[in-house]
Scaffold this motif. Structure first.
Motif: not given
Ligand SMILES: C[S@@+](CC[C@H](N)C(=O)[O-])C[C@H]1O[C@@H](n2cnc3c(N)ncnc32)[C@H](O)[C@@H]1O
Length: 218
Positions: A89-99
């Motif tokens: 989606h090209g969402l530069n305001n989203v990040r995902l952390l695997r934790a």
């Protein structure tokens, strides 16, 4: 590169980060916007714990490009799915952390860094001997409090009656820190939805009732 259940290649480049890559926890909180590479680091930050396949994050982030969204998800396959989805989606305001979210909150989040925390359909751990594993309980809510900005809030939804009663009880124990408010659906929820996550959509078809509340910092 990992494949989805449908054999599609999943690419998390630039969007997915791993707990193993974080600096040593003894070094203390990190600059979240810099470490996750948000393109607009000055924007308010919201955290979703247990973001699953990322449906809420993606929908909400599309609506609010002026807010940064960080999802923390323990299950590798869901983390990967959500990060790939944010990238597509090209969402530069989203990040995902695997934790593990408790570990991440405890050691890495600076004071006042979060505008909101979203916890939608957390694992209920129904057996009494497993209740101690429940994410939402007094010690965690106390740990979370300083990480929230002034007026920040924790937004909670569950389908599990017994877990909801437990959450209400623990919310009462932290009434010195948080004011309890009725749940309000996020803007990205559909007309007849509480939040509109994958879990909700799946179990709504069974007619399950849902419960929610908001804890706003005093
Ligand atoms: C029932 S699912 C709900 C997923 C999503 N929020 C939804 O509504 O579709 C709960 C999710 O929380 C994740 N989870 C549970 N405990 C966690 C923890 N301590 N840290 C990070 N993720 C966690 C699980 O892996 C799972 O994906």
């Amino acid at each position: 590169m990992a494949l989805s259940a449908h054999g599609r290649e999943l690419d998390v480049t630039g969007y997915g980060r791993l707990q193993e890559d974080l600096p040593p926890f003894e070094a203390g909180p990190i600059d979240l916007a810099a470490w996750f590479g948000f393109e607009e680091p000055q924007q308010p930050l919201e955290l979703e714990i247990g973001s699953g396949k990322g449906t809420f994050l993606v929908q909400q982030a599309q609506r609010f490009p002026g807010v940064n969204y960080l999802g923390v998800e323990w299950a590798r396959a869901y983390w990967r799915h959500a990060a790939d989805r944010a990238r597509r989606h090209g969402l530069n305001n989203v990040r995902l952390l695997r934790a593990e979210a408790g570990f991440f909150v405890r050691h890495f989040i600076p004071d006042g860094a979060l505008r909101q925390v979203h916890v939608y359909f957390p694992d209920p751990w129904p057996k009494a001997r497993h209740h101690k594993r429940r994410l939402l309980q007094e010690p965690f809510l106390r740990e979370l409090h300083p990480r929230l900005a002034r007026g920040g809030a924790v937004r909670i939804a569950t389908d599990h009656q017994d877990y909801f009663a437990w959450i209400e009880e623990h919310a009462g124990r932290v009434a010195d820190l948080y004011e309890r408010l009725p749940f309000e659906s996020p803007e990205s929820a559909g007309a007849d939805e509480l939040v509109g996550t994958n879990f909700e959509r799946k179990y709504r078809r069974e007619g399950r009732p849902f419960h929610g509340l908001i804890l706003r910092t005093r």
